[in-house]
Design an enzyme around this catalytic site. Structure first.
Site, short mmCIF file in Angstrom:
data_model
loop_
_atom_site.label_atom_id
_atom_site.label_comp_id
_atom_site.label_asym_id
_atom_site.label_seq_id
_atom_site.Cartn_x
_atom_site.Cartn_y
_atom_site.Cartn_z
N GLY A 36 0.84 -1.20 0.00
CA GLY A 36 0.00 0.00 0.00
C GLY A 36 0.88 1.25 0.00
N HIS A 37 1.89 1.26 0.88
CA HIS A 37 2.81 2.41 0.93
C HIS A 37 3.57 2.54 -0.40
CE1 HIS A 37 2.75 1.42 5.38
NE2 HIS A 37 2.45 2.68 5.38
N MET A 184 -4.53 -3.71 3.03
CA MET A 184 -3.17 -3.82 3.58
C MET A 184 -2.97 -2.82 4.72
SD MET A 184 -0.55 -4.72 0.62
CE MET A 184 -0.81 -6.20 -0.35
N SER A 185 -2.31 -3.29 5.77
CA SER A 185 -2.04 -2.44 6.93
C SER A 185 -0.83 -3.03 7.65
CB SER A 185 -3.25 -2.47 7.86
OG SER A 185 -2.88 -2.07 9.16
N ARG A 187 -0.55 -3.29 10.63
CA ARG A 187 -1.04 -4.06 11.79
C ARG A 187 -1.50 -5.47 11.40
NH1 ARG A 187 -3.06 1.36 13.45
NH2 ARG A 187 -2.07 1.89 15.43
#
Ligand code: PAF
Length: 283
Positions: A36-37, A184-185, A187
């Site tokens: 995601g980033h 997406m994360s 965490r």
């Protein structure tokens, strides 16, 4: 990629970039980067000439019982990923560089910072606004790019930009998902295999609700109840909130109408991991 750890060096580097007439795009992160980033970074390269990513786990956006200490960190891994993505600068300050001994300024935006995420995390968005404003000032950026997964965060930052007349363009990038649809994360790594599998219900429920809404379901209560019922088919889930709002303003209508752009936002717990997701629907 040049790594900078101090505010003064960032100022002088960014002044040089500005003198060349170049457009600076910031990608703020708390690290432990995922696809995601990386999609934000790729998007950032298309939006300007120089990309500066920031990596700072901001203590002021975590409540007293939240996971600041536990938040995943892996600088070497992040640095490699950023280098491979072609990021130009990384701003990587210590907490003491950002919040010195006599630091006392607070930002309080009110409004949408007090609902949904703001109920469970009452000081969260004031902490986010504070650090983002500092990062905007430090990097002298022209464009800021943030992910849609943190939809409410994006709107809080947009509100701050509008209210404080910041000359910064904000861009929202789409949610990047795992193969099972989970957003997406950083965490997600705390989920057990079973929790990860069951957490697919978040995105599934949002997609099912979108179909229902486009098929004619327009009452807010019905929409929220439909999603709640769908989420509760998971045996491991604990729902924090499910809400359907008008895009940007977060106005709560009893019923939505053609032409409305609405957003369904939700937050759920799987064990000790709190996940958020959302979907934007144009009626
Ligand atoms: O979305 C995040 O990762 C953080 O809230 C941000 C914007 C980097 C501020 O700390």
């Amino acid at each position: 990629m040049k790594i900078i750890t101090t505010v003064s060096e960032t100022h002088s580097e960014m002044n040089k970039v500005k003198e060349l007439g170049k457009k600076i795009v910031i990608v703020p992160t708390m690290g432990y980067l995922h696809d995601g980033h990386l999609s934000l970074l790729n998007h950032a390269k298309e939006l300007g000439d120089v990309v500066i990513s920031t990596l700072f786990v901001n203590p002021k956006q975590f409540g007293p019982n939240e996971d600041y200490d536990k938040y995943p960190r892996d600088f070497e891994r992040d640095r490699n990923l950023l280098e491979k993505t072609g990021c130009d600068y990384l701003f990587y300050p210590e907490v003491s560089e950002m919040y010195g001994e006599h630091f006392s300024t607070q930002i309080s935006l009110g409004g949408i910072t007090k609902i949904l995420e703001g109920v469970t995390r009452p000081t969260h968005y004031d902490g986010v606004a504070l650090i983002v404003l500092k990062l905007f000032n430090i990097t002298k950026c022209d464009v800021g790019i943030f992910g849609q997964k943190d939809y409410q965060q994006f709107m809080v930052i947009q509100k701050m930009v509008n209210d404080l007349n910041l000359d910064i363009q904000l861009v929202m990038a789409p949610i990047i998902r795992e193969n099972n649809g989970l957003a997406m994360s950083s965490r997600n790594r705390f989920l057990s295999q079973e929790e990860f599998t069951q957490a697919a219900i978040l995105n599934k429920s949002l997609i099912a609700a979108k179909e229902k809404i486009l098929g004619g379901m327009r009452k807010r209560n019905e929409i929220n109840k439909f999603i709640t019922k769908s989420l509760l088919t998971s045996s491991l889930i604990k729902i924090d909130y499910v809400e359907t709002v008008i895009d940007f303003t977060f106005v709560l209508m009893d019923e939505f109408h053609s032409g409305d752009r609405i957003v369904i936002l939700l937050a759920c717990w799987f064990g000790t991991t709190r996940l958020i997701d959302n979907i934007i629907i144009q009626l």
